[in-house]
Design a protein around this motif. Structure first.
Motif, mmCIF file in Angstrom:
data_model
loop_
_atom_site.group_PDB
_atom_site.id
_atom_site.type_symbol
_atom_site.label_atom_id
_atom_site.label_comp_id
_atom_site.label_asym_id
_atom_site.label_seq_id
_atom_site.Cartn_x
_atom_site.Cartn_y
_atom_site.Cartn_z
ATOM 1 N N THR A 57 0.827 -1.204 0.000
ATOM 2 C CA THR A 57 0.000 0.000 0.000
ATOM 3 C C THR A 57 0.862 1.255 0.000
ATOM 4 O O THR A 57 0.597 2.212 -0.751
ATOM 5 C CB THR A 57 -0.932 0.008 1.236
ATOM 6 O OG1 THR A 57 -1.737 -1.174 1.226
ATOM 7 C CG2 THR A 57 -1.827 1.240 1.229
ATOM 8 N N LEU A 58 1.892 1.271 0.837
ATOM 9 C CA LEU A 58 2.781 2.435 0.901
ATOM 10 C C LEU A 58 3.528 2.638 -0.418
ATOM 11 O O LEU A 58 3.768 3.770 -0.842
ATOM 12 C CB LEU A 58 3.772 2.278 2.057
ATOM 13 C CG LEU A 58 3.167 2.368 3.455
ATOM 14 C CD1 LEU A 58 4.182 1.931 4.502
ATOM 15 C CD2 LEU A 58 2.691 3.795 3.738
ATOM 16 N N GLU A 59 3.866 1.536 -1.067
ATOM 17 C CA GLU A 59 4.527 1.634 -2.374
ATOM 18 C C GLU A 59 3.559 2.203 -3.411
ATOM 19 O O GLU A 59 3.935 3.065 -4.227
ATOM 20 C CB GLU A 59 5.028 0.264 -2.817
ATOM 21 C CG GLU A 59 5.837 0.301 -4.107
ATOM 22 C CD GLU A 59 6.369 -1.072 -4.506
ATOM 23 O OE1 GLU A 59 7.280 -1.114 -5.357
ATOM 24 O OE2 GLU A 59 5.880 -2.084 -3.975
ATOM 25 N N ALA A 60 2.294 1.766 -3.370
ATOM 26 C CA ALA A 60 1.298 2.271 -4.314
ATOM 27 C C ALA A 60 1.033 3.755 -4.099
ATOM 28 O O ALA A 60 0.756 4.497 -5.053
ATOM 29 C CB ALA A 60 -0.003 1.476 -4.163
ATOM 30 N N LEU A 61 1.163 4.204 -2.852
ATOM 31 C CA LEU A 61 0.937 5.612 -2.533
ATOM 32 C C LEU A 61 2.178 6.470 -2.766
ATOM 33 O O LEU A 61 2.112 7.701 -2.684
ATOM 34 C CB LEU A 61 0.497 5.753 -1.074
ATOM 35 C CG LEU A 61 -0.879 5.164 -0.733
ATOM 36 C CD1 LEU A 61 -1.102 5.211 0.767
ATOM 37 C CD2 LEU A 61 -1.983 5.925 -1.459
ATOM 38 N N GLY A 62 3.309 5.831 -3.026
ATOM 39 C CA GLY A 62 4.520 6.559 -3.347
ATOM 40 C C GLY A 62 5.433 6.867 -2.182
ATOM 41 O O GLY A 62 6.409 7.605 -2.339
ATOM 42 N N TYR A 63 5.162 6.295 -1.005
ATOM 43 C CA TYR A 63 5.994 6.569 0.167
ATOM 44 C C TYR A 63 7.159 5.592 0.310
ATOM 45 O O TYR A 63 8.110 5.854 1.041
ATOM 46 C CB TYR A 63 5.144 6.510 1.440
ATOM 47 C CG TYR A 63 4.138 7.629 1.526
ATOM 48 C CD1 TYR A 63 4.533 8.924 1.857
ATOM 49 C CD2 TYR A 63 2.794 7.401 1.262
ATOM 50 C CE1 TYR A 63 3.606 9.963 1.932
ATOM 51 C CE2 TYR A 63 1.861 8.424 1.331
ATOM 52 C CZ TYR A 63 2.271 9.693 1.657
ATOM 53 O OH TYR A 63 1.354 10.715 1.722
ATOM 54 N N VAL A 64 7.089 4.475 -0.391
ATOM 55 C CA VAL A 64 8.130 3.447 -0.345
ATOM 56 C C VAL A 64 8.392 2.981 -1.770
ATOM 57 O O VAL A 64 7.469 2.939 -2.594
ATOM 58 C CB VAL A 64 7.689 2.243 0.535
ATOM 59 C CG1 VAL A 64 8.668 1.082 0.390
ATOM 60 C CG2 VAL A 64 7.576 2.662 1.987
ATOM 61 N N CYS A 65 9.632 2.649 -2.063
ATOM 62 C CA CYS A 65 9.949 2.100 -3.378
ATOM 63 C C CYS A 65 10.888 0.916 -3.231
ATOM 64 O O CYS A 65 11.541 0.758 -2.195
ATOM 65 C CB CYS A 65 10.565 3.165 -4.291
ATOM 66 S SG CYS A 65 12.194 3.743 -3.752
ATOM 67 N N LYS A 66 10.942 0.095 -4.261
ATOM 68 C CA LYS A 66 11.779 -1.108 -4.248
ATOM 69 C C LYS A 66 12.928 -0.926 -5.233
ATOM 70 O O LYS A 66 12.712 -0.547 -6.387
ATOM 71 C CB LYS A 66 10.969 -2.339 -4.624
ATOM 72 C CG LYS A 66 11.746 -3.648 -4.549
ATOM 73 C CD LYS A 66 10.997 -4.779 -5.244
ATOM 74 C CE LYS A 66 9.685 -5.072 -4.562
ATOM 75 N NZ LYS A 66 8.994 -6.231 -5.184
ATOM 76 N N HIS A 67 14.133 -1.198 -4.763
ATOM 77 C CA HIS A 67 15.294 -1.095 -5.642
ATOM 78 C C HIS A 67 15.205 -2.196 -6.704
ATOM 79 O O HIS A 67 14.979 -3.371 -6.378
ATOM 80 C CB HIS A 67 16.580 -1.266 -4.840
ATOM 81 C CG HIS A 67 17.816 -0.876 -5.594
ATOM 82 N ND1 HIS A 67 18.407 -1.707 -6.521
ATOM 83 C CD2 HIS A 67 18.561 0.267 -5.566
ATOM 84 C CE1 HIS A 67 19.469 -1.121 -7.023
ATOM 85 N NE2 HIS A 67 19.584 0.078 -6.472
#
Length: 264
Positions: A57-67
């Motif tokens: 969810t945080l990745e979809a919202l732009g607060y977390v990303c995956k290298h």
């Protein structure tokens, strides 16, 4: 770390999913700059499936990303929006900035504004001098009250009983060979600060670091923050800092307090 929602499970209005999401964001720090899902689950005391939902969810919202190569997660600059929203809405910061800038110009040293949170002081404004300072404390950094000048300045402005309660609840660990941890001893330091109007700290949190601080009050004469000047031991003795910087810090704090009261 406590299991998210553990202490609020009986509250029907408490949103445990939101708490878990915030717990994931707070789990990233200088020691955990990047994490796998397993790392996130361990750091937040969640199950791996819960951690996966939160991170997704945080990745979809732009607060977390995956290298793309390591497949490890990290925070994105979007997280700073939350902190910026607080700073932009904090009237005290706007009021204090001109006085902090003036104090930095007069002393030639780094000047900071900190606000209390729990048993710590949080950096909310900072004017950095061109001279060397031993420790870098960016906005958002937190320092304990019991062994810092800003914390002691704030505590000295509280009722004595309340200050003692905070000290008793604090984890008063030894940070350097100079750290004072005894409640009675610290209370004596607070009494001296109360009489002078400013507090000091010499290498009790970091070696080479010395600060002088004074509390800021709101219109109800309640302490709401502290202003402090960094006086590295490479340039100052404690006696010189208290004699020369103490009155200047006190005057700055009083000016900010008066300006805050004028807004009400």
């Amino acid at each position: 770390m406590n299991q998210p929602g553990e202490t609020n499970a009986a509250d029907p209005l408490f949103n445990q999913s939101l708490e878990k999401g915030l717990a994931v964001l707070r789990a990233f720090n200088a020691q955990r700059r990047t994490m796998t899902l397993g790392d996130v689950a361990e750091a937040t005391a969640m199950s791996k499936s819960s951690a996966q939902r939160m991170v997704y969810t945080l990745e979809a919202l732009g607060y977390v990303c995956k290298h793309p190569k390591t497949r490890r997660y990290q925070l994105t600059p979007k997280v700073m929006e939350v902190g910026y929203s607080y700073l932009s809405a904090d009237i005290l910061v706007d009021v204090a900035n001109p006085f902090l800038s003036e104090l930095a110009n007069i002393t030639g040293e780094t000047v900071n504004l900190t606000e209390p949170y729990d048993r710590e002081m949080v950096y909310v404004a900072r004017f950095v001098a061109s001279k060397f300072i031993p420790i870098h404390m960016p906005i958002g950094s937190r320092i304990p009250m019991y062994c810092t000048a800003s914390g002691r300045a704030y505590l000295s402005a509280l009722e004595r009983g309340r200050a003692q309660e905070i000290l008793a609840a604090s984890e008063r660990t030894v940070r350097t060979p100079h750290t004072r941890t005894g409640i009675d001893e610290i209370m004596q330091v607070l009494e001296a600060a109360r009489e002078r109007g400013f507090a000091s700290n010499k290498e009790e949190l970091f070696l080479g670091d010395m600060t002088v601080a004074s509390p800021i009050f709101n219109s109800e004469r309640t302490p709401v923050a502290s202003v402090h000047v960094v006086a590295p031991t490479s340039r100052w003795t404690l006696e010189e800092a208290e004699k020369k910087l103490g009155p200047l810090v006190l005057e700055c704090a009083r000016s900010i307090s008066n300006s805050v009261r004028a807004l009400v």
